[in-house]
Design a protein around this motif. Structure first.
Motif, PDB file in Angstrom:
ATOM      1  N   ILE A   1      22.051 -33.921  10.010  1.00 52.06           N
ATOM      2  CA  ILE A   1      20.635 -33.846   9.698  1.00 52.06           C
ATOM      3  C   ILE A   1      20.227 -32.400   9.442  1.00 52.06           C
ATOM      4  CG2 ILE A   1      20.142 -35.906  11.064  1.00 52.06           C
ATOM      5  CD1 ILE A   1      18.897 -34.086  13.173  1.00 52.06           C
ATOM      6  N   ALA A   2      19.147 -32.225   8.665  1.00 52.18           N
ATOM      7  CA  ALA A   2      18.666 -30.884   8.345  1.00 52.18           C
ATOM      8  C   ALA A   2      17.148 -30.881   8.276  1.00 52.18           C
ATOM      9  CB  ALA A   2      19.253 -30.406   7.023  1.00 52.18           C
ATOM     10  N   ASP A   3      16.545 -29.993   9.041  1.00 53.48           N
ATOM     11  CA  ASP A   3      15.105 -29.772   8.980  1.00 53.48           C
ATOM     12  C   ASP A   3      14.816 -28.436   9.632  1.00 53.48           C
ATOM     13  OD1 ASP A   3      12.121 -30.038   9.604  1.00 53.48           O
ATOM     14  OD2 ASP A   3      12.527 -31.931   8.561  1.00 53.48           O
ATOM     15  N   ASP A   4      13.855 -27.680   9.087  1.00 55.94           N
ATOM     16  CA  ASP A   4      13.576 -26.365   9.659  1.00 55.94           C
ATOM     17  C   ASP A   4      12.573 -26.429  10.802  1.00 55.94           C
ATOM     18  OD1 ASP A   4      11.563 -27.081   7.903  1.00 55.94           O
ATOM     19  OD2 ASP A   4      11.107 -25.023   7.322  1.00 55.94           O
ATOM     20  N   ASN A   5      12.049 -27.624  11.104  1.00 54.34           N
ATOM     21  CA  ASN A   5      11.109 -27.800  12.205  1.00 54.34           C
ATOM     22  C   ASN A   5      11.861 -28.343  13.416  1.00 54.34           C
ATOM     23  OD1 ASN A   5       9.199 -29.331  13.955  1.00 54.34           O
ATOM     24  ND2 ASN A   5       7.685 -28.612  12.466  1.00 54.34           N
ATOM     25  N   ALA A   6      11.856 -27.592  14.515  1.00 56.07           N
ATOM     26  CA  ALA A   6      12.645 -27.961  15.696  1.00 56.07           C
ATOM     27  C   ALA A   6      12.217 -29.306  16.267  1.00 56.07           C
ATOM     28  CB  ALA A   6      12.529 -26.881  16.767  1.00 56.07           C
ATOM     29  N   LEU A   7      10.905 -29.577  16.299  1.00 55.73           N
ATOM     30  CA  LEU A   7      10.432 -30.838  16.860  1.00 55.73           C
ATOM     31  C   LEU A   7      10.899 -32.024  16.015  1.00 55.73           C
ATOM     32  CD1 LEU A   7       6.789 -29.952  17.965  1.00 55.73           C
ATOM     33  CD2 LEU A   7       8.785 -30.337  19.417  1.00 55.73           C
ATOM     34  N   ILE A   8      10.857 -31.860  14.692  1.00 58.01           N
ATOM     35  CA  ILE A   8      11.312 -32.942  13.816  1.00 58.01           C
ATOM     36  C   ILE A   8      12.811 -33.144  13.950  1.00 58.01           C
ATOM     37  CG2 ILE A   8      11.589 -33.661  11.408  1.00 58.01           C
ATOM     38  CD1 ILE A   8       8.884 -32.425  10.835  1.00 58.01           C
ATOM     39  N   ARG A   9      13.558 -32.037  14.046  1.00 60.48           N
ATOM     40  CA  ARG A   9      15.007 -32.163  14.236  1.00 60.48           C
ATOM     41  C   ARG A   9      15.320 -32.960  15.493  1.00 60.48           C
ATOM     42  NH1 ARG A   9      15.114 -26.648  13.000  1.00 60.48           N
ATOM     43  NH2 ARG A   9      15.563 -26.112  15.166  1.00 60.48           N
ATOM     44  N   GLU A  10      14.656 -32.604  16.583  1.00 54.67           N
ATOM     45  CA  GLU A  10      14.896 -33.302  17.846  1.00 54.67           C
ATOM     46  C   GLU A  10      14.502 -34.772  17.739  1.00 54.67           C
ATOM     47  OE1 GLU A  10      12.805 -31.178  20.838  1.00 54.67           O
ATOM     48  OE2 GLU A  10      13.958 -29.326  20.575  1.00 54.67           O
TER      49      GLU A  10
ATOM     50  N   GLY B   1      19.510 -45.541  17.829  1.00 55.66           N
ATOM     51  CA  GLY B   1      19.882 -46.624  16.927  1.00 55.66           C
ATOM     52  C   GLY B   1      21.383 -46.791  16.778  1.00 55.66           C
ATOM     53  N   GLY B   2      22.159 -46.062  17.572  1.00 57.97           N
ATOM     54  CA  GLY B   2      23.606 -46.202  17.529  1.00 57.97           C
ATOM     55  C   GLY B   2      24.300 -45.378  16.469  1.00 57.97           C
ATOM     56  N   VAL B   3      23.593 -44.414  15.889  1.00 56.84           N
ATOM     57  CA  VAL B   3      24.167 -43.542  14.870  1.00 56.84           C
ATOM     58  C   VAL B   3      24.622 -42.240  15.526  1.00 56.84           C
ATOM     59  CG1 VAL B   3      23.691 -42.243  12.752  1.00 56.84           C
ATOM     60  CG2 VAL B   3      22.708 -44.530  13.062  1.00 56.84           C
ATOM     61  N   THR B   4      25.788 -41.754  15.153  1.00 59.11           N
ATOM     62  CA  THR B   4      26.330 -40.519  15.714  1.00 59.11           C
ATOM     63  C   THR B   4      25.866 -39.319  14.890  1.00 59.11           C
ATOM     64  OG1 THR B   4      28.313 -41.652  16.508  1.00 59.11           O
ATOM     65  CG2 THR B   4      28.438 -39.256  16.277  1.00 59.11           C
ATOM     66  N   VAL B   5      25.212 -38.357  15.530  1.00 61.75           N
ATOM     67  CA  VAL B   5      24.786 -37.126  14.859  1.00 61.75           C
ATOM     68  C   VAL B   5      25.890 -36.090  15.028  1.00 61.75           C
ATOM     69  CG1 VAL B   5      23.069 -35.291  14.748  1.00 61.75           C
ATOM     70  CG2 VAL B   5      22.346 -37.648  15.246  1.00 61.75           C
ATOM     71  N   SER B   6      26.585 -35.790  13.933  1.00 67.81           N
ATOM     72  CA  SER B   6      27.732 -34.876  13.990  1.00 67.81           C
ATOM     73  C   SER B   6      27.325 -33.415  13.900  1.00 67.81           C
ATOM     74  CB  SER B   6      28.707 -35.193  12.848  1.00 67.81           C
ATOM     75  OG  SER B   6      29.193 -36.510  12.947  1.00 67.81           O
ATOM     76  N   GLY B   7      26.181 -33.136  13.280  1.00 68.05           N
ATOM     77  CA  GLY B   7      25.764 -31.752  13.126  1.00 68.05           C
ATOM     78  C   GLY B   7      24.295 -31.669  12.787  1.00 68.05           C
ATOM     79  N   VAL B   8      23.694 -30.499  13.097  1.00 69.16           N
ATOM     80  CA  VAL B   8      22.272 -30.270  12.840  1.00 69.16           C
ATOM     81  C   VAL B   8      22.135 -28.940  12.116  1.00 69.16           C
ATOM     82  CG1 VAL B   8      19.998 -29.953  13.848  1.00 69.16           C
ATOM     83  CG2 VAL B   8      21.607 -31.558  14.904  1.00 69.16           C
ATOM     84  N   ALA B   9      21.462 -28.945  10.960  1.00 63.38           N
ATOM     85  CA  ALA B   9      21.300 -27.745  10.148  1.00 63.38           C
ATOM     86  C   ALA B   9      19.835 -27.330  10.093  1.00 63.38           C
ATOM     87  CB  ALA B   9      21.822 -27.987   8.729  1.00 63.38           C
ATOM     88  N   THR B  10      19.602 -26.031   9.946  1.00 64.64           N
ATOM     89  CA  THR B  10      18.236 -25.521   9.860  1.00 64.64           C
ATOM     90  C   THR B  10      17.931 -24.918   8.495  1.00 64.64           C
ATOM     91  OG1 THR B  10      18.939 -23.385  10.763  1.00 64.64           O
ATOM     92  CG2 THR B  10      18.154 -25.056  12.329  1.00 64.64           C
ATOM     93  N   SER B  11      18.909 -24.945   7.581  1.00 61.83           N
ATOM     94  CA  SER B  11      18.693 -24.445   6.226  1.00 61.83           C
ATOM     95  C   SER B  11      19.532 -25.262   5.254  1.00 61.83           C
ATOM     96  CB  SER B  11      19.079 -22.966   6.113  1.00 61.83           C
ATOM     97  OG  SER B  11      20.498 -22.822   6.171  1.00 61.83           O
ATOM     98  N   ALA B  12      19.202 -25.143   3.979  1.00 58.25           N
ATOM     99  CA  ALA B  12      19.940 -25.882   2.956  1.00 58.25           C
ATOM    100  C   ALA B  12      21.394 -25.433   2.901  1.00 58.25           C
ATOM    101  CB  ALA B  12      19.266 -25.693   1.596  1.00 58.25           C
ATOM    102  N   ASP B  13      21.621 -24.134   3.027  1.00 59.26           N
ATOM    103  CA  ASP B  13      22.992 -23.625   2.984  1.00 59.26           C
ATOM    104  C   ASP B  13      23.812 -24.168   4.153  1.00 59.26           C
ATOM    105  OD1 ASP B  13      22.386 -22.172   0.716  1.00 59.26           O
ATOM    106  OD2 ASP B  13      21.966 -20.316   1.814  1.00 59.26           O
ATOM    107  N   ASP B  14      23.193 -24.197   5.342  1.00 64.49           N
ATOM    108  CA  ASP B  14      23.895 -24.737   6.512  1.00 64.49           C
ATOM    109  C   ASP B  14      24.221 -26.219   6.313  1.00 64.49           C
ATOM    110  OD1 ASP B  14      23.832 -22.337   7.807  1.00 64.49           O
ATOM    111  OD2 ASP B  14      22.107 -22.826   9.075  1.00 64.49           O
TER     112      ASP B  14
END
Length: 218
Positions: A7-16, A25-38
């Motif tokens: 997932i990617a979003d620059d807003n910490a609350l939305i990311r969380e 919902g049973g989905v595995t979050v493998s990584g969290v990005a804060t920018s498009a490049d990430d």
């Protein structure tokens, strides 16, 4: 089967919030990005089934999230993409499906708090489908341009095609229009015939081509 996402979003609350909704919902979050490049880097490193990203992301604060989504669709087509938008921006939906409507989703952020909506969208995209927010489809329809082969569709056939663009199954379309599934099947066959998709391959592939024709002409 477990579905892995980045997932990617620059807003910490939305990311969380995204992480919480998906994991519940049973989905595995493998990584969290804060920018498009990430996002691009993490997606290429983890090879998730789906990436979920905001359209507007750093570093440019413009449509860099959309750029990242388009880049991933070009270089890693096996990765599904679900983009999130704060506002209704139908032109971005056009950009997203320009090369096909498989494994792609477009949702308004205000809707992702609804129970199951985001999870269902991620699962649908991971399975090879397309999921467009109903308000995005309505925005495309409101443009009022009905051209080419679409001009030959009846009002009901256009309604069915719009619901197909939302990712609805024949059963889902029947429930939405309060008609029988066989009636929907007849309309779908009529759409395929009028759009000259009778010999385009399997039924699901023809649905994709029909939706693409609809979005490009809307």
């Amino acid at each position: 089967m477990s579905i892995r996402v980045v997932i990617a979003d620059d807003n910490a609350l939305i990311r969380e919030g995204l992480v919480r909704v998906l994991e519940r919902g049973g989905v595995t979050v493998s990584g969290v990005a804060t920018s498009a490049d990430d996002l691009v880097g993490l997606a290429r490193a983890y090879r998730p089934d789906v990436v979920v990203t905001d359209i507007h992301m750093p570093p440019g604060e413009g449509r860099d999230g959309m750029w990242a989504a388009l880049e991933l669709r070009r270089t890693n087509p096996e990765i599904g993409v679900v983009v999130l938008s704060q506002h209704l921006e139908p032109e971005f939906a056009h950009d997203l499906v320009a090369d096909g409507t498989t494994r792609v989703g477009y949702l308004l952020k205000e809707k992702i708090a609804e129970p199951g909506l985001l999870v269902d969208a991620v699962r649908g995209v991971a399975a090879g489908g397309s999921v467009l927010d109903p308000d995005v489809v309505a925005g495309l329809m409101s443009r009022g341009r009905v051209t080419g082969p679409l001009a030959g569709l009846t009002t009901r056939e256009r309604e069915v095609l719009a619901l197909m663009a939302e990712g609805r199954s024949n059963t889902g379309i029947a429930e939405s229009l309060y008609v029988t599934v066989p009636a929907v099947e007849r309309h779908v066959t009529g759409i395929f015939t009028k759009l000259k998709l009778q010999r385009a391959g399997a039924g699901q592939h023809r649905r994709v081509l029909a939706v693409l024709a609809y979005l490009q002409a809307a």
